[in-house]
Design a protein around this motif. Structure first.
Motif, PDB file in Angstrom:
ATOM      1  N   GLU A  84      -7.074 -16.919  -5.201  1.00 33.88           N
ATOM      2  CA  GLU A  84      -5.665 -17.283  -5.282  1.00 33.88           C
ATOM      3  C   GLU A  84      -5.384 -18.259  -4.144  1.00 33.88           C
ATOM      4  O   GLU A  84      -5.813 -18.047  -3.014  1.00 33.88           O
ATOM      5  N   VAL A  85      -4.643 -19.305  -4.436  1.00 37.56           N
ATOM      6  CA  VAL A  85      -4.331 -20.335  -3.440  1.00 37.56           C
ATOM      7  C   VAL A  85      -2.824 -20.511  -3.378  1.00 37.56           C
ATOM      8  O   VAL A  85      -2.165 -20.622  -4.416  1.00 37.56           O
ATOM      9  N   SER A  86      -2.285 -20.541  -2.183  1.00 33.43           N
ATOM     10  CA  SER A  86      -0.858 -20.802  -2.015  1.00 33.43           C
ATOM     11  C   SER A  86      -0.647 -21.675  -0.785  1.00 33.43           C
ATOM     12  O   SER A  86      -1.439 -21.646   0.164  1.00 33.43           O
ATOM     13  N   LEU A  87       0.419 -22.432  -0.823  1.00 38.98           N
ATOM     14  CA  LEU A  87       0.771 -23.325   0.278  1.00 38.98           C
ATOM     15  C   LEU A  87       2.249 -23.146   0.579  1.00 38.98           C
ATOM     16  O   LEU A  87       3.088 -23.268  -0.316  1.00 38.98           O
ATOM     17  N   SER A 459       7.383 -22.648  -1.508  1.00 42.21           N
ATOM     18  CA  SER A 459       6.128 -21.946  -1.752  1.00 42.21           C
ATOM     19  C   SER A 459       5.466 -22.506  -2.996  1.00 42.21           C
ATOM     20  O   SER A 459       6.082 -22.540  -4.068  1.00 42.21           O
ATOM     21  N   LEU A 460       4.215 -22.923  -2.869  1.00 43.16           N
ATOM     22  CA  LEU A 460       3.447 -23.455  -3.985  1.00 43.16           C
ATOM     23  C   LEU A 460       2.303 -22.508  -4.303  1.00 43.16           C
ATOM     24  O   LEU A 460       1.648 -21.996  -3.392  1.00 43.16           O
ATOM     25  N   GLY A 461       2.023 -22.298  -5.572  1.00 46.28           N
ATOM     26  CA  GLY A 461       0.877 -21.487  -5.954  1.00 46.28           C
ATOM     27  C   GLY A 461       1.182 -20.007  -5.966  1.00 46.28           C
ATOM     28  O   GLY A 461       2.324 -19.576  -6.073  1.00 46.28           O
ATOM     29  N   ALA A 462       0.108 -19.211  -5.844  1.00 44.14           N
ATOM     30  CA  ALA A 462       0.243 -17.751  -5.899  1.00 44.14           C
ATOM     31  C   ALA A 462       1.144 -17.264  -4.783  1.00 44.14           C
ATOM     32  O   ALA A 462       1.056 -17.730  -3.651  1.00 44.14           O
TER      33      ALA A 462
END
Length: 468
Positions: A84-87, A459-462
């Protein structure tokens, strides 16, 4: 005519008997149909109960042999081999006074000099800035372990904020985490900046841990969640203890340790609460702190000794019918008491002249607290208020060290820093938010700083659920 009336009455009687007989026949049919439906549903219910019993028995066997299927990684999914990737993107504009040496009067600046980069690292610069950007990677390693790494980016620097592995299959409410992690002490410490309700950390956390307003360390953490109806959690940690208030001693053994306990429960459908008590112990060797003597000459003092901190926290949440989507309210507060003991001495002054190197007794006791309330009055809008208060407390220094450092040193000045903050924010969704905050800051002696902050958080991604 007299004969027609009895005949009519007889006909009516016959018709009435016929209708009654028809009604009785219909009722009998209806009763028969109801009985058939009851038997049919009873058979279906018995069949479903039998299937449920077989399923439960099979699940119990599976659980005894291996972890639940939900914990197992599935190739091709985010929780499996693809992480899982989040930024998290954060930025701000901050208006505040131009103070050459920004710090908290009466408290040792974390990291030594208070004037580097316009202030200690835990306090942002004036004007526009990229605040705190986080890149997170996480996934299940296998059915038994999960891993996560968080890279923090600020002011052109990248550092490993967290990097840990966590057990999935020990069972019995036991959880094990190893690596670099945010400590479980207190309430706010385990939360990342994007999850805070205000644009900055409370003064209490800046004074306790400096840097980013939280305490992280390399080590091992063990938690146990008791099998009770009321939430009851105990935890213990041991680690390197390299971060403030400790120092990196580059040695074998344990540099810091902590224990904590949390208890919580629901009150009806709409209310829930949590309370906690924590204790942290760490050691410092040659910990730097910039000081000023009575003539405003700068010098460096080095502290070596032990730091012990108690923390108490409390949180209360309310949401109508337990649904926080449209309206909710949260109150939280924390208190700390820190004692440090060891020896301290002067090493050099700003002119570069070396001090005599005299080291002597040092004892200090400091405390502080904050309380805040946040109310979400529509699905998008929230408003909050926070008050911070610190007490620089009492400090005892040996006579020899006083002669070298100076008796009216700003670091040891008796002062009670405070700050009052108001905020309002708007969230388009759980992934995007913009915030306006005003603070009346009196954390520096003789200065009242009216601060205005505009902040965005994206918040981007998971994006996992935040802690309670």
């Amino acid at each position: 005519m007299m004969l027609k009336k009895p005949i009519a009455m007889a006909v009516l009687a016959v018709l009435s008997c016929a209708v009654q007989a028809a009604d009785d026949a219909d009722l009998a049919v209806i009763r028969s149909q109801i009985e058939e439906l009851k038997k049919s549903y009873e058979q279906r219910i018995a069949s479903l109960e039998e299937k449920l019993a077989r399923t439960q028995a099979g699940s119990a066997v599976n659980r005894s042999d291996k972890p639940a299927v939900a914990d197992q990684p599935v190739p091709g999914k985010a929780s499996g081999f693809n992480p899982e990737v989040s930024l998290i993107l954060q930025g701000r504009y901050k208006s505040m006074k131009d103070v050459a040496e920004r710090g908290i009067t009466g408290f040792v600046p974390a990291g030594g000099h208070a004037h580097e980069d316009g202030g200690i690292k835990g306090i942002s610069k004036r004007g526009f800035s990229v605040d705190h950007t986080e890149l997170m990677l996480s996934a299940n390693v296998d059915p038994y372990w999960r891993g996560q790494a968080i890279l923090a980016m600020a002011d052109g620097e990248v550092e490993v904020e967290e990097a840990w592995v966590q057990s999935l299959a020990i069972g019995h409410g036991v959880g094990l985490k190893a690596g670099r992690y945010l400590s479980g002490i207190g309430y706010l410490n385990e939360q990342h900046p994007h999850a805070w309700d205000f644009a900055d950390a409370p003064l209490m956390y800046s004074a306790l841990f400096g840097e980013h307003g939280s305490y992280a360390q390399d080590g091992v953490q063990l938690k146990w969640l008791a099998p009770t109806s009321m939430m009851l959690e105990f935890g213990a940690e041991v680690g390197r203890g390299a971060n403030f208030p400790g120092t990196d001693r580059n040695g074998n053994g344990i540099g810091a340790s902590a224990i904590f306990a949390h208890i919580g429960d629901d009150v009806g459908v709409a209310h829930s609460w949590r309370a906690g008590l924590s204790y942290q112990r760490t050691r410092a060797r040659g910990r730097e702190a910039e000081v000023h003597d009575a003539n405003d000459v700068h010098g460096e003092a080095l502290f070596s000794g032990e730091s012990k901190t108690w923390l108490a926290d409390f949180v209360w949440k309310w949401a109508p019918d337990g649904n926080p989507k449209y309206r909710n309210f949260k109150f939280q507060g924390e208190y700390f008491n820190r004692r440090e003991s060891g020896d301290i001495g002067c090493e050099s002054d700003e002119a570069g002249a070396a001090c005599s190197g005299v080291r002597d007794l040092y004892r200090s006791r400091q405390s502080g607290w904050y309380a805040q309330a946040v109310y979400q009055f529509t699905p998008n809008w929230r408003a909050g208020v926070r008050y911070d208060r610190l007490n620089s407390g009492s400090t005892k220094i040996g006579a020899n060290a006083l002669a070298e450092i100076g008796n009216e040193n700003a670091m040891f000045k008796d002062f009670r820093p405070s700050r009052a903050s108001l905020m309002v924010d708007y969230g388009w969704s759980e992934f995007s938010r913009v915030r306006l905050q005003y603070a009346r800051d009196r954390s520096m002696a003789g200065i009242t700083d009216n601060q205005v902050t505009v902040q965005y958080i994206m918040s981007l991604g998971a994006h996992g659920a935040h802690k309670f």
